[in-house]
Design a protein around this motif. Structure first.
Motif, PDB file in Angstrom:
ATOM      1  N   ALA A  84      -1.822  68.206  -1.620  1.00  0.00           N
ATOM      2  CA  ALA A  84      -2.667  67.977  -0.880  1.00  0.00           C
ATOM      3  C   ALA A  84      -3.158  70.043  -0.661  1.00  0.00           C
ATOM      4  CB  ALA A  84      -2.619  67.999   0.649  1.00  0.00           C
ATOM      5  N   CYS A  85      -2.065  70.769  -0.364  1.00  0.00           N
ATOM      6  CA  CYS A  85      -2.257  71.578  -0.069  1.00  0.00           C
ATOM      7  C   CYS A  85      -3.479  73.139  -0.879  1.00  0.00           C
ATOM      8  CB  CYS A  85      -1.363  72.199   0.622  1.00  0.00           C
ATOM      9  SG  CYS A  85      -0.865  74.570   0.722  1.00  0.00           S
ATOM     10  N   PRO A  86      -4.591  73.522  -0.943  1.00  0.00           N
ATOM     11  CA  PRO A  86      -5.212  74.087  -1.683  1.00  0.00           C
ATOM     12  C   PRO A  86      -4.809  75.635  -2.376  1.00  0.00           C
ATOM     13  CG  PRO A  86      -5.479  74.807   1.186  1.00  0.00           C
ATOM     14  CD  PRO A  86      -4.513  73.899   0.558  1.00  0.00           C
ATOM     15  N   VAL A  87      -3.112  76.197  -2.103  1.00  0.00           N
ATOM     16  CA  VAL A  87      -2.866  76.964  -2.644  1.00  0.00           C
ATOM     17  C   VAL A  87      -1.404  76.833  -3.364  1.00  0.00           C
ATOM     18  CG1 VAL A  87      -4.035  78.681  -1.604  1.00  0.00           C
ATOM     19  CG2 VAL A  87      -1.969  77.786  -0.718  1.00  0.00           C
ATOM     20  N   TYR A  93      -3.418  82.604   2.625  1.00  0.00           N
ATOM     21  CA  TYR A  93      -4.750  81.183   2.836  1.00  0.00           C
ATOM     22  C   TYR A  93      -6.174  81.035   3.919  1.00  0.00           C
ATOM     23  CZ  TYR A  93      -7.595  77.049   1.887  1.00  0.00           C
ATOM     24  OH  TYR A  93      -8.628  76.766   1.480  1.00  0.00           O
ATOM     25  N   LEU A  94      -5.256  81.115   4.577  1.00  0.00           N
ATOM     26  CA  LEU A  94      -5.827  81.186   6.389  1.00  0.00           C
ATOM     27  C   LEU A  94      -6.115  82.741   7.236  1.00  0.00           C
ATOM     28  CD1 LEU A  94      -2.634  79.758   8.008  1.00  0.00           C
ATOM     29  CD2 LEU A  94      -4.309  78.409   7.352  1.00  0.00           C
ATOM     30  N   ASP A  95      -6.279  83.636   5.757  1.00  0.00           N
ATOM     31  CA  ASP A  95      -7.168  84.778   6.634  1.00  0.00           C
ATOM     32  C   ASP A  95      -8.543  84.714   5.908  1.00  0.00           C
ATOM     33  OD1 ASP A  95      -5.973  85.764   8.344  1.00  0.00           O
ATOM     34  OD2 ASP A  95      -4.087  86.989   6.412  1.00  0.00           O
ATOM     35  N   THR A  96      -8.650  83.824   5.007  1.00  0.00           N
ATOM     36  CA  THR A  96     -10.254  83.363   4.676  1.00  0.00           C
ATOM     37  C   THR A  96     -10.829  82.465   4.966  1.00  0.00           C
ATOM     38  OG1 THR A  96      -9.007  81.493   2.653  1.00  0.00           O
ATOM     39  CG2 THR A  96      -8.634  83.778   2.101  1.00  0.00           C
ATOM     40  N   GLY A  97     -12.313  82.477   4.097  1.00  0.00           N
ATOM     41  CA  GLY A  97     -12.410  81.662   5.260  1.00  0.00           C
ATOM     42  C   GLY A  97     -12.223  80.113   4.644  1.00  0.00           C
ATOM     43  N   ALA A  98     -12.566  79.516   3.662  1.00  0.00           N
ATOM     44  CA  ALA A  98     -11.593  78.609   3.532  1.00  0.00           C
ATOM     45  C   ALA A  98     -10.455  78.015   3.961  1.00  0.00           C
ATOM     46  CB  ALA A  98     -11.666  78.494   1.968  1.00  0.00           C
ATOM     47  N   GLU A 152     -10.358  76.137   7.951  1.00  0.00           N
ATOM     48  CA  GLU A 152     -10.470  74.494   7.811  1.00  0.00           C
ATOM     49  C   GLU A 152      -9.114  73.796   8.731  1.00  0.00           C
ATOM     50  OE1 GLU A 152     -10.609  70.367   5.815  1.00  0.00           O
ATOM     51  OE2 GLU A 152     -10.321  71.710   4.446  1.00  0.00           O
ATOM     52  N   CYS A 153      -8.126  74.336   7.733  1.00  0.00           N
ATOM     53  CA  CYS A 153      -6.786  74.348   8.109  1.00  0.00           C
ATOM     54  C   CYS A 153      -6.470  74.781   9.658  1.00  0.00           C
ATOM     55  CB  CYS A 153      -5.629  75.344   7.125  1.00  0.00           C
ATOM     56  SG  CYS A 153      -5.454  74.271   5.693  1.00  0.00           S
ATOM     57  N   MET A 154      -7.419  76.175   9.797  1.00  0.00           N
ATOM     58  CA  MET A 154      -6.620  76.837  11.463  1.00  0.00           C
ATOM     59  C   MET A 154      -7.874  75.677  12.757  1.00  0.00           C
ATOM     60  SD  MET A 154      -5.472  79.279  11.420  1.00  0.00           S
ATOM     61  CE  MET A 154      -5.264  80.471  12.615  1.00  0.00           C
ATOM     62  N   THR A 155      -8.853  75.420  11.913  1.00  0.00           N
ATOM     63  CA  THR A 155      -8.997  74.291  12.989  1.00  0.00           C
ATOM     64  C   THR A 155      -8.594  73.408  13.237  1.00  0.00           C
ATOM     65  OG1 THR A 155     -11.085  73.996  12.291  1.00  0.00           O
ATOM     66  CG2 THR A 155     -11.456  75.656  13.487  1.00  0.00           C
ATOM     67  N   THR A 156      -8.327  72.430  11.760  1.00  0.00           N
ATOM     68  CA  THR A 156      -7.827  71.312  12.241  1.00  0.00           C
ATOM     69  C   THR A 156      -6.336  70.957  11.676  1.00  0.00           C
ATOM     70  OG1 THR A 156      -8.850  70.440   9.809  1.00  0.00           O
ATOM     71  CG2 THR A 156     -10.330  70.649  11.498  1.00  0.00           C
ATOM     72  N   GLY A 157      -5.532  72.471  11.190  1.00  0.00           N
ATOM     73  CA  GLY A 157      -5.054  71.019  10.981  1.00  0.00           C
ATOM     74  C   GLY A 157      -3.499  71.535   9.511  1.00  0.00           C
ATOM     75  N   CYS A 158      -2.826  71.998   9.424  1.00  0.00           N
ATOM     76  CA  CYS A 158      -2.859  71.990   7.961  1.00  0.00           C
ATOM     77  C   CYS A 158      -2.963  70.507   6.671  1.00  0.00           C
ATOM     78  CB  CYS A 158      -1.260  71.923   7.806  1.00  0.00           C
ATOM     79  SG  CYS A 158       0.056  71.791   6.119  1.00  0.00           S
ATOM     80  N   ARG A 159      -3.768  71.339   5.909  1.00  0.00           N
ATOM     81  CA  ARG A 159      -4.332  69.907   5.113  1.00  0.00           C
ATOM     82  C   ARG A 159      -2.405  68.721   4.069  1.00  0.00           C
ATOM     83  NH1 ARG A 159      -8.529  71.433   0.268  1.00  0.00           N
ATOM     84  NH2 ARG A 159      -9.096  72.534   2.796  1.00  0.00           N
ATOM     85  N   ALA A 160      -1.701  69.791   4.211  1.00  0.00           N
ATOM     86  CA  ALA A 160      -0.608  68.578   3.974  1.00  0.00           C
ATOM     87  C   ALA A 160      -0.117  67.754   4.393  1.00  0.00           C
ATOM     88  CB  ALA A 160       0.687  69.694   2.767  1.00  0.00           C
TER      89      ALA A 160
END
Length: 218
Positions: free
Chosen positions: A155-158, A174-179, A182-190
């Motif tokens: 699940a992790c994009p990187v 990755y968290l410093d990018t615009g993409a 989503e992880c910053m606002t809703t939680g770690c994708r993994a």
């Protein structure tokens, strides 16, 4: 005292008993501890309760840790137990090792802990060391054993998780990018990819708070 009574007391304080075990030599539990119970946020409702607290509203640093100390110290006093915490100055207590002793919390394929009801969103606010030996549920097999797809691994994009290590620099970059917003606002994708996490009633605002701390934005 039964564990169900302690669970009810913890629930009244906004917490949940995530599991427990009977310490043995080498577990690094306090002297005289015959039962050790791990505590985490009680869901649903934890975030609403916490953000209504004086610790959240006073604008001072470390509100969740301060809330945890106040609430768990009070709970320990009522239960004649010793309060223990995963934060504070070193030496740090072995919460990761204690968690795996409970039989309800296991190492996941991405090496983060997974809980039988909280999934990869499991977190600890503290623990109670009791002098009484309390009957506990039998240990369970890790839920990851029956999870054929193991979506947390992909699940992790990187690809910060490879099953052997966690590439923290790649994650934070990755968290410093615009993409990464989503992880910053809703939680770690993994963490969110875990099927158990998907059914756990933790608000995205709570995940965003923890992600901000992880990224150093608070």
């Amino acid at each position: 005292m039964r564990v169900t009574q302690i669970e009810a007391e913890a629930e009244g304080s906004g917490l949940a008993v995530l599991g427990g075990f009977h310490p043995e030599p080498g577990d690094d539990a306090p002297d005289g501890c015959r039962t050790l119970l791990l505590l985490g946020p009680g869901e649903p409702g934890f975030w609403t309760r916490f953000t209504a607290s004086p610790e959240w509203q006073d604008g001072q640093s470390d509100p969740m840790d301060r809330w945890s100390r106040r609430v768990i110290d009070d709970l320990a006093s009522r239960l004649d137990a010793t309060a223990l915490y995963p934060f504070g100055p070193p030496p740090y207590l072995p919460f990761f090792r204690w968690a795996k002793r409970t039989g309800r919390i296991h190492a996941s394929p991405i090496r983060l802990l997974v809980h039988d009801t909280a999934g990869l969103f499991v977190s600890f606010r503290g623990a109670l060391a009791l002098v009484d030996r309390i009957d506990l549920p039998e240990a369970q097999v890790s839920p990851c054993v029956s999870c054929a797809s193991r979506p947390c691994l992909t699940a992790c994009p990187v690809a910060a998780f490879d099953g052997k290590s966690y590439d923290v620099p790649a994650c934070k970059a990755y968290l410093d990018t615009g993409a990464g917003e989503e992880c910053m606002t809703t939680g770690c994708r993994a963490r969110r990819a875990c099927p158990i996490s998907a059914t756990y009633l933790r608000l995205p605002r709570q995940s965003a708070y923890h992600m901000a701390i992880f990224k150093g934005r608070t």
